[in-house]
Design an enzyme around this catalytic site. Structure first.
Site, PDB file in Angstrom:
ATOM      1  N   SER A 173       0.726  -1.338  -0.029  1.00 44.30           N
ATOM      2  CA  SER A 173       0.058   0.002   0.029  1.00 44.30           C
ATOM      3  C   SER A 173       0.793   1.319   0.064  1.00 44.30           C
ATOM      4  O   SER A 173       1.993   1.399   0.586  1.00 44.30           O
ATOM      5  CB  SER A 173      -0.977  -0.135   1.153  1.00 44.30           C
TER       6      SER A 173
ATOM      7  N   THR B 243      -9.128  -1.599   2.320  1.00 41.14           N
ATOM      8  CA  THR B 243      -8.852  -1.873   0.908  1.00 41.14           C
ATOM      9  C   THR B 243      -9.211  -3.328   0.789  1.00 41.14           C
ATOM     10  O   THR B 243      -9.856  -4.074   1.800  1.00 41.14           O
ATOM     11  CB  THR B 243      -7.639  -1.379   0.372  1.00 41.14           C
TER      12      THR B 243
ATOM     13  N   LYS C 208     -13.908  -4.213   1.562  1.00 42.01           N
ATOM     14  CA  LYS C 208     -14.702  -3.119   1.494  1.00 42.01           C
ATOM     15  C   LYS C 208     -16.210  -3.492   1.299  1.00 42.01           C
ATOM     16  O   LYS C 208     -16.801  -2.550   1.954  1.00 42.01           O
ATOM     17  CB  LYS C 208     -14.255  -2.622  -0.034  1.00 42.01           C
TER      18      LYS C 208
ATOM     19  N   ALA D 224     -14.685  -1.787  -7.856  1.00 45.75           N
ATOM     20  CA  ALA D 224     -13.930  -0.795  -8.162  1.00 45.75           C
ATOM     21  C   ALA D 224     -14.979  -0.087  -9.403  1.00 45.75           C
ATOM     22  O   ALA D 224     -15.009   1.153  -9.361  1.00 45.75           O
ATOM     23  CB  ALA D 224     -12.520  -1.104  -8.735  1.00 45.75           C
TER      24      ALA D 224
ATOM     25  N   ARG E 239     -16.378  -9.267 -18.906  1.00 45.88           N
ATOM     26  CA  ARG E 239     -16.447 -10.478 -19.310  1.00 45.88           C
ATOM     27  C   ARG E 239     -17.570 -11.151 -19.033  1.00 45.88           C
ATOM     28  O   ARG E 239     -18.009 -11.942 -19.790  1.00 45.88           O
ATOM     29  CB  ARG E 239     -15.003 -11.207 -18.476  1.00 45.88           C
TER      30      ARG E 239
ATOM     31  N   TYR F  64      -2.464   1.744 -11.707  1.00 44.74           N
ATOM     32  CA  TYR F  64      -1.055   2.565 -11.826  1.00 44.74           C
ATOM     33  C   TYR F  64       0.057   1.991 -11.521  1.00 44.74           C
ATOM     34  O   TYR F  64       1.007   2.561 -11.486  1.00 44.74           O
ATOM     35  CB  TYR F  64      -1.513   3.796 -10.531  1.00 44.74           C
TER      36      TYR F  64
END
Ligand code: ATR
Length: 269
Positions: free
Chosen positions: A14, A62, A66, A130, A150, A213
């Site tokens: 993290s 996280t 969640k 997300a 998918r 990212y």
């Protein structure tokens, strides 16, 4: 000194500690932000007992907690309820309230390219947690949204909840987007040569964000850049969801540019 932290499993990669320590430093705060690696079977005890015993004033939440954390909290705000996930806990006098700032992070990240998503057609790839936060943020901004996944059933379930269209990824060419947001883990280190999108789909001026990212430039982003799309860096969502967490915990805005510097330093290392 008060204690804050991020709870997840695993958690050692993290980048939230660097980001919040930079924010605390700017305000000369002596608060601490730690990693709490808590396995799923330990979550209930951690939230219901340890958080008040230690005590911890605020938590980032996280993967994979969640959704599972919700029943262990005293209350959640309406956005977290609509998304079905909590990524922020605020401990006020022993009462734990859950929030979701991921959708705000996504919305603020999109503003990086000038405007929000109002009136735009947004295509979201993926239908997991997300995607739910990102889609909720886009709908709140007044966008029209298609969720492509998918597994069609999962896209359909999320789309029905939020009032969006749903389809499978293989039909992407039927959905020419103003804005494309990639929310799955496809393309993440170490599988950096994977992308869900045929490069012919990208058109000049399309706004593209990949919430992956690591690496900062995914294959999808590289190919979108080549087609002269406008890129929103994926780390911006992490940054702005953290900015909003700071606002919830401390009732004031952080120096976000300092959080961003810290985040970029960690990402580049
Ligand atoms: P998160 O909470 O991080 O979004 P998740 O709830 O496990 O994680 O959701 C993962 C998403 O990535 C799903 O939309 C998943 O597609 P399925 O619903 O079909 O499983 C998508 N995903 C993961 N790996 C994928 C892959 N290799 N190709 C396409 N989609 C993938």
């Amino acid at each position: 000194m008060s204690l804050y932290g991020v709870v997840g499993y695993p958690i050692k990669h993290s980048m939230s500690p660097q980001m919040f320590e930079a924010a605390f430093y700017e305000y000369n705060m002596d608060d601490e932000y730690r990693l709490f690696q808590i396995a799923p079977e330990e979550l209930e005890n951690f939230i219901k007992k340890d958080v008040n015993d230690i005590p911890i004033k605020g938590l980032s939440v996280t993967i994979p907690h969640k959704e599972k954390i919700i029943p262990f909290l005293d209350s959640i705000d309406k956005h977290a309820a609509a998304i079905g996930a909590v990524n922020t806990v605020h401990n006020v006098n022993g009462k734990l309230k859950g929030y979701n700032t991921d959708w705000i992070g996504a919305t603020r990240a999109m503003e990086f390219v000038g405007k929000d998503c109002e009136g735009k057609f947004v295509v979201i790839l993926g239908a997991g947690g997300a995607a739910a936060a990102v889609a909720y943020g886009c709908v709140q901004s007044g966008a029209r949204v298609a969720i492509l996944n998918r597994t069609l059933e999962r896209a359909q379930a999320l789309a029905d909840k939020l009032g969006c269209q749903a389809d499978t990824l293989s039909n992407i060419f039927k959905y020419p987007a103003h804005v494309l947001i990639q929310t799955t883990s496809v393309g993440m280190y170490p599988n950096i040569n994977a992308s869900l999108v045929d490069p012919d789909y990208f058109k000049k001026g399309m706004i593209v964000m990949d919430i992956v990212y690591n690496p900062i430039e995914t294959k999808l982003v590289r190919e979108a850049k080549r087609a002269e799309c406008r890129i929103v860096p994926g780390y911006k969502m992490l940054l702005y969801q953290g900015e909003k967490q700071f606002e919830i915990w401390f009732g004031k805005k952080p120096r976000t540019e300092k959080m961003e510097e810290a985040l970029l330093t960690s990402l580049n290392n």
